[in-house]
Design a protein around this motif. Sequence first.
Motif, PDB file in Angstrom:
ATOM      1  N   MET A   6       0.854  -1.192   0.000  1.00  0.00           N
ATOM      2  CA  MET A   6       0.000   0.000   0.000  1.00  0.00           C
ATOM      3  C   MET A   6       0.892   1.246   0.000  1.00  0.00           C
ATOM      4  O   MET A   6       1.671   1.449   0.919  1.00  0.00           O
ATOM      5  N   VAL A   7       0.777   2.049  -1.016  1.00  0.00           N
ATOM      6  CA  VAL A   7       1.521   3.298  -1.105  1.00  0.00           C
ATOM      7  C   VAL A   7       0.501   4.424  -1.032  1.00  0.00           C
ATOM      8  O   VAL A   7      -0.272   4.637  -1.969  1.00  0.00           O
ATOM      9  N   ILE A   8       0.461   5.104   0.093  1.00  0.00           N
ATOM     10  CA  ILE A   8      -0.475   6.199   0.311  1.00  0.00           C
ATOM     11  C   ILE A   8       0.345   7.390   0.768  1.00  0.00           C
ATOM     12  O   ILE A   8       0.847   7.415   1.891  1.00  0.00           O
ATOM     13  N   GLN A   9       0.525   8.341  -0.126  1.00  0.00           N
ATOM     14  CA  GLN A   9       1.420   9.454   0.156  1.00  0.00           C
ATOM     15  C   GLN A   9       0.651  10.724   0.490  1.00  0.00           C
ATOM     16  O   GLN A   9      -0.537  10.850   0.210  1.00  0.00           O
ATOM     17  N   ASP A  10       1.367  11.662   1.075  1.00  0.00           N
ATOM     18  CA  ASP A  10       0.826  12.983   1.371  1.00  0.00           C
ATOM     19  C   ASP A  10       0.426  13.641   0.054  1.00  0.00           C
ATOM     20  O   ASP A  10       1.151  13.583  -0.931  1.00  0.00           O
ATOM     21  N   THR A  11      -0.725  14.271   0.037  1.00  0.00           N
ATOM     22  CA  THR A  11      -1.190  14.953  -1.175  1.00  0.00           C
ATOM     23  C   THR A  11      -1.062  16.466  -1.035  1.00  0.00           C
ATOM     24  O   THR A  11      -1.853  17.216  -1.594  1.00  0.00           O
ATOM     25  N   GLY A  12      -0.061  16.895  -0.291  1.00  0.00           N
ATOM     26  CA  GLY A  12       0.178  18.319  -0.136  1.00  0.00           C
ATOM     27  C   GLY A  12      -0.497  18.932   1.073  1.00  0.00           C
ATOM     28  O   GLY A  12      -0.515  20.153   1.227  1.00  0.00           O
ATOM     29  N   LEU A  13      -1.051  18.101   1.938  1.00  0.00           N
ATOM     30  CA  LEU A  13      -1.731  18.620   3.120  1.00  0.00           C
ATOM     31  C   LEU A  13      -0.793  18.808   4.309  1.00  0.00           C
ATOM     32  O   LEU A  13      -1.181  19.370   5.318  1.00  0.00           O
ATOM     33  N   GLY A  14       0.427  18.298   4.188  1.00  0.00           N
ATOM     34  CA  GLY A  14       1.443  18.544   5.201  1.00  0.00           C
ATOM     35  C   GLY A  14       1.381  17.653   6.427  1.00  0.00           C
ATOM     36  O   GLY A  14       1.871  18.031   7.484  1.00  0.00           O
ATOM     37  N   PHE A  15       0.805  16.479   6.325  1.00  0.00           N
ATOM     38  CA  PHE A  15       0.821  15.571   7.471  1.00  0.00           C
ATOM     39  C   PHE A  15       1.369  14.218   7.052  1.00  0.00           C
ATOM     40  O   PHE A  15       1.353  13.860   5.881  1.00  0.00           O
ATOM     41  N   LYS A  16       1.878  13.473   8.025  1.00  0.00           N
ATOM     42  CA  LYS A  16       2.455  12.166   7.771  1.00  0.00           C
ATOM     43  C   LYS A  16       1.410  11.093   8.051  1.00  0.00           C
ATOM     44  O   LYS A  16       0.744  11.115   9.069  1.00  0.00           O
ATOM     45  N   ARG A  17       1.256  10.172   7.137  1.00  0.00           N
ATOM     46  CA  ARG A  17       0.300   9.083   7.320  1.00  0.00           C
ATOM     47  C   ARG A  17       0.935   7.983   8.161  1.00  0.00           C
ATOM     48  O   ARG A  17       2.123   7.726   8.059  1.00  0.00           O
ATOM     49  N   SER A  18       0.130   7.315   8.956  1.00  0.00           N
ATOM     50  CA  SER A  18       0.623   6.241   9.815  1.00  0.00           C
ATOM     51  C   SER A  18       0.223   4.879   9.247  1.00  0.00           C
ATOM     52  O   SER A  18      -0.534   4.797   8.278  1.00  0.00           O
TER      53      SER A  18
END
Length: 68
Positions: free
Chosen positions: A51-63
Amino acid sequence: MPLLRFDVIEGRSEEELNVLLNTAHDAMVEAFDVPERDRYQIVHTHKAHEMVIQDTGLGFKRSKDIVL
C-alpha cells in the motif's frame, strides 16, 4: 446498502477490526437510515509495502493505521 470495502495494513487485531466495522456500520445506519441488518463489509489486509499512500500536499504524515 452499499458494499463497504476496507483496505488496511496487516497487523490489526480482530477486536480492532470489529470496532472499525461496527463504527462504519453505525454511521451508515445513522446517516442513510439503512436497516440495521442490511450490512455488507469486506476487509482486505495488505503488507505495508503493498500500500503506497502518500501525502497529497496537506502537510501531514500518514501512519500504518490508515484505512482506505
